[in-house]
Design an enzyme around this catalytic site. Structure first.
Site, PDB file in Angstrom:
ATOM      1  CD  GLN A 239      27.316  40.877  38.202  1.00  0.00           C
ATOM      2  OE1 GLN A 239      26.115  40.737  38.512  1.00  0.00           O
ATOM      3  NE2 GLN A 239      27.877  40.388  39.151  1.00  0.00           N
ATOM      4  CB  CYS A 387      25.207  34.279  46.526  1.00  0.00           C
ATOM      5  SG  CYS A 387      26.120  34.049  44.993  1.00  0.00           S
TER       6      CYS A 387
HETATM    7  N1  MCN Z   1      38.922  45.282  48.891  1.00  0.00           N
HETATM    8  C1  MCN Z   1      39.887  46.016  49.396  1.00  0.00           C
HETATM    9  N2  MCN Z   1      40.810  45.196  49.993  1.00  0.00           N
HETATM   10  C2  MCN Z   1      40.587  43.781  50.314  1.00  0.00           C
HETATM   11  C3  MCN Z   1      39.155  43.385  49.391  1.00  0.00           C
HETATM   12  C4  MCN Z   1      38.676  43.948  48.573  1.00  0.00           C
HETATM   13  O1  MCN Z   1      39.987  47.094  49.401  1.00  0.00           O
HETATM   14  N3  MCN Z   1      41.216  42.947  51.013  1.00  0.00           N
HETATM   15  C5  MCN Z   1      38.146  46.211  47.669  1.00  0.00           C
HETATM   16  C6  MCN Z   1      38.451  45.825  46.399  1.00  0.00           C
HETATM   17  O2  MCN Z   1      39.599  46.467  45.901  1.00  0.00           O
HETATM   18  C7  MCN Z   1      37.209  46.222  45.461  1.00  0.00           C
HETATM   19  C8  MCN Z   1      36.084  46.129  46.513  1.00  0.00           C
HETATM   20  O3  MCN Z   1      36.779  46.089  47.946  1.00  0.00           O
HETATM   21  O4  MCN Z   1      37.236  47.387  45.143  1.00  0.00           O
HETATM   22  C9  MCN Z   1      35.347  44.621  46.442  1.00  0.00           C
HETATM   23  O5  MCN Z   1      36.132  43.499  46.142  1.00  0.00           O
HETATM   24  P1  MCN Z   1      36.129  42.070  46.110  1.00  0.00           P
HETATM   25  O6  MCN Z   1      35.680  41.469  47.545  1.00  0.00           O
HETATM   26  O7  MCN Z   1      37.323  41.387  45.547  1.00  0.00           O
HETATM   27  O8  MCN Z   1      34.846  41.961  45.494  1.00  0.00           O
HETATM   28  P2  MCN Z   1      34.735  42.186  43.646  1.00  0.00           P
HETATM   29  O9  MCN Z   1      35.438  43.336  43.449  1.00  0.00           O
HETATM   30  O10 MCN Z   1      34.830  41.037  42.877  1.00  0.00           O
HETATM   31  O11 MCN Z   1      33.126  42.600  43.720  1.00  0.00           O
HETATM   32  C10 MCN Z   1      32.205  41.511  43.885  1.00  0.00           C
HETATM   33  C11 MCN Z   1      31.063  41.586  44.953  1.00  0.00           C
HETATM   34  C12 MCN Z   1      29.946  40.771  44.699  1.00  0.00           C
HETATM   35  S1  MCN Z   1      30.052  38.946  44.265  1.00  0.00           S
HETATM   36  C13 MCN Z   1      28.620  41.531  44.823  1.00  0.00           C
HETATM   37  S2  MCN Z   1      27.327  40.424  44.450  1.00  0.00           S
HETATM   38  C14 MCN Z   1      28.577  42.671  44.939  1.00  0.00           C
HETATM   39  C15 MCN Z   1      30.052  43.290  45.771  1.00  0.00           C
HETATM   40  O12 MCN Z   1      31.000  42.972  45.464  1.00  0.00           O
HETATM   41  N4  MCN Z   1      28.096  43.390  44.059  1.00  0.00           N
HETATM   42  C16 MCN Z   1      28.298  44.917  44.064  1.00  0.00           C
HETATM   43  N5  MCN Z   1      29.533  44.533  46.330  1.00  0.00           N
HETATM   44  C17 MCN Z   1      29.048  45.456  45.457  1.00  0.00           C
HETATM   45  N6  MCN Z   1      29.267  46.773  45.494  1.00  0.00           N
HETATM   46  C18 MCN Z   1      28.485  47.597  44.705  1.00  0.00           C
HETATM   47  N7  MCN Z   1      28.679  48.994  44.952  1.00  0.00           N
HETATM   48  N8  MCN Z   1      27.771  46.991  43.709  1.00  0.00           N
HETATM   49  C19 MCN Z   1      27.551  45.862  43.332  1.00  0.00           C
HETATM   50  O13 MCN Z   1      26.942  45.365  42.191  1.00  0.00           O
HETATM   51 CU1  CUM Z   2      26.642  35.668  43.597  1.00  0.00          CU
HETATM   52  S1  CUM Z   2      26.190  37.574  43.814  1.00  0.00           S
HETATM   53 MO1  CUM Z   2      27.967  38.249  43.558  1.00  0.00          MO
HETATM   54  O1  CUM Z   2      28.830  36.809  43.398  1.00  0.00           O
HETATM   55  O2  CUM Z   2      27.944  38.721  41.686  1.00  0.00           O
END
Ligand code: MCN
Ligand code: CUM
Length: 808
Positions: A239, A387
């Site tokens: 990751q 988390c």
């Molecule tokens: N998004 C959006 N508009 C926003 C915020 C987000 O359209 N205002 C979209 C983003 O563009 C992205 C998705 O939603 O495509 C998730 O965005 P974000 O909240 O920024 O999270 P991350 O991309 O950093 O993903 C990490 C988060 C975490 S920490 C875990 S744990 C988790 C999660 O995402 N793991 C996942 N969702 C998951 N979903 C899948 N399918 N697989 C995982 O392992």
């Molecule tokens: Cu701590 S679960 Mo997500 O933050 O990858």
């Protein structure tokens, strides 16, 4: 020039922000054409696998590898003795602790890596494992963190000096050899004083059980050392690929430019794939030793038993209020069970993550939090499973405390929430435990949610049900679960967030091609979140080229700019901001090119969807495609040819998404079976990039929340045997258990994020767990229940009903 299509059509063609663009990843995923680590197949590749400890605590008297080396196909067997001369028998964890790579004299949990067998195929490796003879001497097992802190049994040889006295840990002094750290936030004395003198005080102890994200694809890697060129290539389920590259360089001594880390497609991460595992180190060493590529892929048991678990938090709370229900103080003490090694991935200054968001969405003037980290004979880890650094625990804690306080006050808990919410005009809001919430409008969201579910109607129905139950007309109770959460995502300002000294910024780089298409690369890595779809949408809106003509690439450290990876929903808040900023750099140069081509001053052109137009003369314009072509092919005085840019973004603050969830549940008191009649989820993640992707994230996170609240658990017996190491015993919900989710939203943009977006990936889990749990607890409220611990499986619910005398 006259326009052939309307402005609305031009906006539509862009597929920019706000559009439910279909996921570009899905064509390959749905056709089985993904490229996962196990799809990496190299000439002469060997396979590694581990001899794992059957005991949770034991000394290792001897390891005999002779017979294993004779097994056909076995090439090498590594033990700690082989790694020690290289200084690789222990490795640093992301939490500043260190962890055995292979058992060094003893084992601390069941399933711990003892020896690494390398063979020509997986089957030979498995046979080799069987042939390694290890002599263990069993030691007293400690699975209870409270017992651990009192015990004479010293778990780790490295936590004491030669006199048996505890030495300092990574986060300060230890009270006991099995104590890892104590972390405090807020004001202890004033909080205790407020609570001691308060009119109303509610107290509760709750255990947030140990669980595991259980991604569909387990962890794994392929290490390939090219001895001719001195280059190491490491494919893996990472990751945070850049962080892995830096760590591999630091611990192996291989210069960073000679290491290429590649995260190919990842089949779910959920935090399970943030940390560094012994399998990575052993595969790299084995590749160096044998001169051949070495693959290591966990099986399901390996994954469930030994890789980063989640939670295992024992939380004790006190909350005080006026008789009218205005909260005056909050006190929280946590005993955190980290297992054998502290293998969390929290930012250095936050050994208990962002647990200090536990004042939640409420204006609580005084608060204090203390967290004690403890070693036990269980698998290491702590930070995983949607988390965002212990926010799930924090929100569970406060949302349970609110319910417990409502019971004490004999008050409706929706109303108790409402009168304590931070008000819209209080943002930016400085919370008692240190965070500055960027923006929020909780009352609007709450009112919308309660109205959508007809809250008063639900309560009336519930009261009737209680009457009917008491009159013997039904055996089913009804619970109305509420939760209102505030998340904290987007780590994070480099000034206060780093992991092992690596500052938590992120990055985006874009190169526009002459014909007006582009490739953009980021420091994050999708594990299913759909980054290739959504980052292109941010860039499309900022630059004015269709998302369909922008390729997004992540996960190859040879090409992507440095970034800290994807977890803690940081991609949108940090890399998403970098994408917007890089788009603005491109636009600034494009403006100069357009002005030159249109023979006007730079200030006389303005950006409009996909072009620059001359102000007041909309028929005179240059499209971004034309500008891209000109940037390469026309000599423009004072400007370099080409159109590309890079942006490294250090966010000024975290983002604070929030949401309001309601769960309506029916419970059969005779069987303990729960039925979710309704689940309503309102999320506010600021500006929404792709509503469909957001909805997918919410469905997924809620399903994982359902799992954790209603049955999923990593459980141990007193001997430290993991009782839930297969999917026969570990609850993974299917379509059968999952209700229909009703999703809704409000939009409160983040004031400091360039496009106002906040993260969303973790929110549904963070808010979902207390909502499901509160529904169960609420069903029994009328019969004297204040709190029962999760997971609320049928058996435990039956027991609760029994204890409350409902079976008599
Ligand atoms: N998004 C959006 N508009 C926003 C915020 C987000 O359209 N205002 C979209 C983003 O563009 C992205 C998705 O939603 O495509 C998730 O965005 P974000 O909240 O920024 O999270 P991350 O991309 O950093 O993903 C990490 C988060 C975490 S920490 C875990 S744990 C988790 C999660 O995402 N793991 C996942 N969702 C998951 N979903 C899948 N399918 N697989 C995982 O392992
Ligand atoms: Cu701590 S679960 Mo997500 O933050 O990858």
């Amino acid at each position: 020039m006259k326009d052939e299509i309307s402005r609305e059509e031009r906006v539509e063609n862009l597929k920019g922000m706000g559009c439910s663009r279909k996921r570009v990843e899905d064509a390959r995923f749905t056709q089985g054409k993904g490229n996962y680590v196990d799809d990496v197949k190299l000439d002469g590749m060997l396979f590694g696998d581990f001899v794992r400890s059957p005991y949770a605590h034991a000394n290792i008297k001897s390891i005999d590898t002779e017979a294993a080396l004779k097994v056909p196909g076995v090439v090498a067997v590594l033990t700690a003795a082989d790694l020690e001369p290289l200084g690789l028998h222990w490795m640093p964890t992301l939490a500043g602790d260190k962890q055995m790579v292979l058992a060094d004299g003893k084992v601390l949990y069941q399933g711990q890596e003892v020896a690494y067998v390398v063979a020509e195929d997986r089957y030979a490796a498995a046979d080799g494992i069987e042939a390694v003879e290890v002599e263990y001497e069993e030691l007293q097992v400690i699975v209870d963190p409270f017992e651990s802190l009192k015990s004479d049994v010293i778990l780790r040889p490295d936590t004491v000096d030669e006199n048996g006295k505890a030495v300092d840990g990574a986060h300060g002094p230890r009270d006991h050899p099995n104590h890892i750290f104590t972390w405090e936030a807020g004001d202890k004395d004033p909080t205790e004083e407020v609570i001691a003198n308060a009119d109303v005080v509610a107290e509760e102890e709750m255990y947030y059980h140990r669980t595991h994200p259980c991604p569909l694809e387990t962890c794994g890697c392929v290490a390939s050392m090219d001895k001719v060129n001195g280059k190491l290539t490491l494919w893996g389920t990472f990751q945070a690929p850049h962080a892995i590259r830096t760590i591999v360089s630091l611990i192996s001594g291989i210069e960073e430019h000679n290491i290429r880390v590649i995260s190919p497609d990842i089949g779910g991460g959920f935090g399970n794939k943030v940390g560094a595992y012994p399998g990575y180190v052993c595969s790299v060493v084995a590749s160096i030793v044998t001169g051949k590529p070495v693959k290591w892929i966990e099986d399901r048991m390996d994954n469930l038993m030994t890789t980063a678990f989640a939670r295992d938090y024992w939380m004790k709370g006190k909350i005080s209020a006026t008789p009218e229900g205005k909260i005056t103080g909050l006190h929280c003490h946590v005993t955190a069970d980290h297992g054998g090694f502290d293998a969390c991935a929290d930012p250095t200054k936050f050994p208990a993550g962002f647990m200090n968001i536990c004042t939640g969405s409420y204006d609580i003037p005084t608060a204090y939090l203390a967290v004690d980290g403890v070693y036990t004979n269980k698998a290491p880890g702590g930070v995983s499973y949607r988390c965002s650094f212990r926010v799930t625990e924090a929100v569970y804690f406060i949302e349970r405390m609110i319910e417990v306080l409502a019971i004490k006050l004999n008050m409706d808990s929706a109303e108790l929430r409402r009168i304590n919410f931070i008000k819209k005009e209080q943002f930016p809001y400085k919370a008692a435990l240190g965070w500055e919430y960027d923006s929020g409008d909780y009352h609007t969201a709450w009112d919308k949610a309660l109205k959508a579910v007809d809250y008063d109607g639900l309560r009336a129905e519930q009261a009737q049900r209680v009457e009917d139950f008491k009159a013997g007309k039904t055996r089913k109770l009804m619970g109305v679960g509420l939760s209102f959460f505030t998340e904290i995502v987007g780590a994070g300002p480099v000034k206060n967030c780093d992991i092992l000294g690596m500052g938590m910024f992120d990055s985006c780089e874009i190169r526009i091609h002459p014909t007006g298409s582009a490739i953009a690369r980021l420091g994050t890595i999708s594990q299913g979140q759909g980054h290739a779809t959504t980052f292109a949408q941010i860039l499309a809106t900022e630059i004015g080229l269709s998302a369909d003509s922008i390729t997004i690439e992540e996960g190859d450290t040879d090409t992507a700019p440095y970034g800290l990876g994807t977890y803690g929903s940081r991609s949108t808040p940090v890399a998403g901001a970098a994408a917007a900023m890089v788009g603005r750099k491109i636009r600034a140069k494009a403006q100069m090119i357009a002005a030159y081509l249109l023979e006007v001053h730079d200030d006389d052109v303005e950006f409009d969807v996909d072009r620059f137009v001359v102000k007041g003369a909309p028929e005179r314009f240059k499209t971004m495609k034309e500008i891209a072509f000109a940037s390469y092919n026309q000599a423009i005085p004072g400007l370099e040819p080409g159109l590309e840019a890079v942006s490294y973004y250090d966010p000024p603050n975290m983002t604070y998404p929030f949401g309001a969830y309601v769960c309506v549940m029916d419970i059969d008191v005779d069987t303990g079976v729960t039925e979710i009649r309704r689940f309503y989820a309102l999320d506010d993640c600021g500006t929404r990039i792709n509503p469909m992707v957001i909805e997918g994230q919410i469905h997924g996170g809620l399903t994982e929340a359902l799992a954790v609240a209603l049955g999923q658990e990593i459980a141990y017996d007193d001997m430290g045997n993991c009782k839930t190491a297969t999917l026969m015993d570990f609850f993974l919900p299917t379509a059968w258990e999952v209700p229909n989710y009703e999703t809704d939203y409000t939009v409160t943009p983040s004031p400091h994020h360039p496009i106002g977006a906040k993260g969303v990936g973790e929110s549904p889990h963070v808010g979902g767990v207390p909502c499901f749990s509160n529904a169960v607890q609420d069903a029994f409220r009328a019969f004297g229940n204040t709190h029962t611990n999760m997971p609320h499986d049928h058996w435990r619910i039956w027991k609760t009903a029994n204890e409350l005398g409902l079976h008599d």
